[in-house]
Write a protein that holds these residues in place. Structure first.
Motif, mmCIF file in Angstrom:
data_model
loop_
_atom_site.group_PDB
_atom_site.id
_atom_site.type_symbol
_atom_site.label_atom_id
_atom_site.label_comp_id
_atom_site.label_asym_id
_atom_site.label_seq_id
_atom_site.Cartn_x
_atom_site.Cartn_y
_atom_site.Cartn_z
ATOM 1 N N PHE A 46 21.996 78.248 0.113
ATOM 2 C CA PHE A 46 20.744 78.884 0.522
ATOM 3 C C PHE A 46 20.980 80.382 0.689
ATOM 4 O O PHE A 46 21.819 80.801 1.476
ATOM 5 N N ILE A 47 20.257 81.165 -0.072
ATOM 6 C CA ILE A 47 20.321 82.623 0.040
ATOM 7 C C ILE A 47 18.956 83.090 0.507
ATOM 8 O O ILE A 47 17.940 82.789 -0.120
ATOM 9 N N SER A 66 12.698 82.102 4.197
ATOM 10 C CA SER A 66 12.404 81.786 2.802
ATOM 11 C C SER A 66 13.619 82.003 1.914
ATOM 12 O O SER A 66 14.417 82.900 2.154
ATOM 13 N N PRO A 67 13.735 81.198 0.857
ATOM 14 C CA PRO A 67 14.837 81.410 -0.087
ATOM 15 C C PRO A 67 14.583 82.641 -0.952
ATOM 16 O O PRO A 67 13.432 83.024 -1.177
ATOM 17 N N LYS A 68 15.665 83.245 -1.414
ATOM 18 C CA LYS A 68 15.546 84.446 -2.242
ATOM 19 C C LYS A 68 14.797 84.148 -3.533
ATOM 20 O O LYS A 68 13.958 84.907 -3.969
ATOM 21 N N VAL A 118 17.278 73.796 3.994
ATOM 22 C CA VAL A 118 17.331 74.127 5.414
ATOM 23 C C VAL A 118 17.906 75.539 5.507
ATOM 24 O O VAL A 118 18.994 75.801 5.004
ATOM 25 N N PRO A 119 17.188 76.470 6.137
ATOM 26 C CA PRO A 119 17.657 77.854 6.165
ATOM 27 C C PRO A 119 18.771 78.131 7.174
ATOM 28 O O PRO A 119 19.211 79.256 7.302
ATOM 29 N N PHE A 120 19.237 77.109 7.879
ATOM 30 C CA PHE A 120 20.275 77.311 8.881
ATOM 31 C C PHE A 120 21.478 76.443 8.559
ATOM 32 O O PHE A 120 21.335 75.309 8.118
ATOM 33 N N THR A 121 22.667 76.968 8.805
ATOM 34 C CA THR A 121 23.880 76.186 8.656
ATOM 35 C C THR A 121 24.582 76.164 9.998
ATOM 36 O O THR A 121 24.630 77.164 10.709
#
Length: 195
Positions: free
Chosen positions: A107-108, A81-83, A170-173
């Protein structure tokens, strides 16, 4: 009366000193492990493997495993989840960028990777210690617990993926993004490139 209080404080002083030294040493090694992501996760995998083998060979501690699974699912949701939740931002008037010209906001995570790792490792360690005591081996019909956890996982992940699609994050880079500069924009190459 003052003498008995003084004696109790004197008796507890070595314990407090040892606790302080242990805490300082633990924090030192924890700080040193921060940049070593792969080694940390390998260590966690080793602790998890010992736990799984112990549960498998003893054919018990299913309720502890179920609680551990629910806790890890909760941590995973925080990790994905984003901050700052975009749903709450919309209510407050701020919004995510919708065009390429809008401000880029990375995305944090609500739960950073290090805290995610630390919490999972601590959870597996506590669960492993709990398997040493037979009082935690409550007899249950484990297929029902497994089925319920799988259903809970699928429902939760479906909701999380819908949230990710709705707010386009997208929570992954993968790889490091590098700015190509203004010259690339003039030649027709746009934005960020991975490299």
């Amino acid at each position: 009366m003052d003498g008995s209080d003084n004696d109790a404080a004197t008796a507890l002083a070595p314990i407090a000193k040892w606790t302080s030294e242990f805490s300082r040493a633990f924090q030192y090694y924890l700080d040193r492990s921060t940049p070593r992501r792969t080694e940390r996760w390998i260590g966690t995998l080793a602790v998890a493997s010992v736990y799984v083998l112990r549960v498998y060979f003893f054919q018990g501690f299913y309720l502890v495993s179920y609680g551990l699974g629910i806790y890890i699912l909760n941590l995973l949701i925080g990790f994905l989840s984003p901050k700052v939740d975009p749903e709450l931002e919309v209510l407050e008037g701020a919004s995510l960028p919708t065009k390429d010209s809008d401000e880029f906001r990375p995305f944090i995570r609500r739960l950073p990777e290090f805290k995610f790792w630390y919490s999972i490792t601590k959870a597996f360690s506590i669960a492993l210690v709990m398997t040493l005591f037979s009082v935690f081996d409550v007899p249950v019909f484990w297929p029902i617990l497994l089925f319920y956890w799988i259903v809970l996982f699928l429902i939760t992940m479906r909701r999380q993926i819908k949230h990710m699609i709705k707010y386009k994050y997208v929570p992954f880079t993968i790889g490091k993004q590098a700015y190509t500069g203004k010259n690339a924009a003039a030649t027709g190459v746009t934005g960020l490139s991975t490299g």
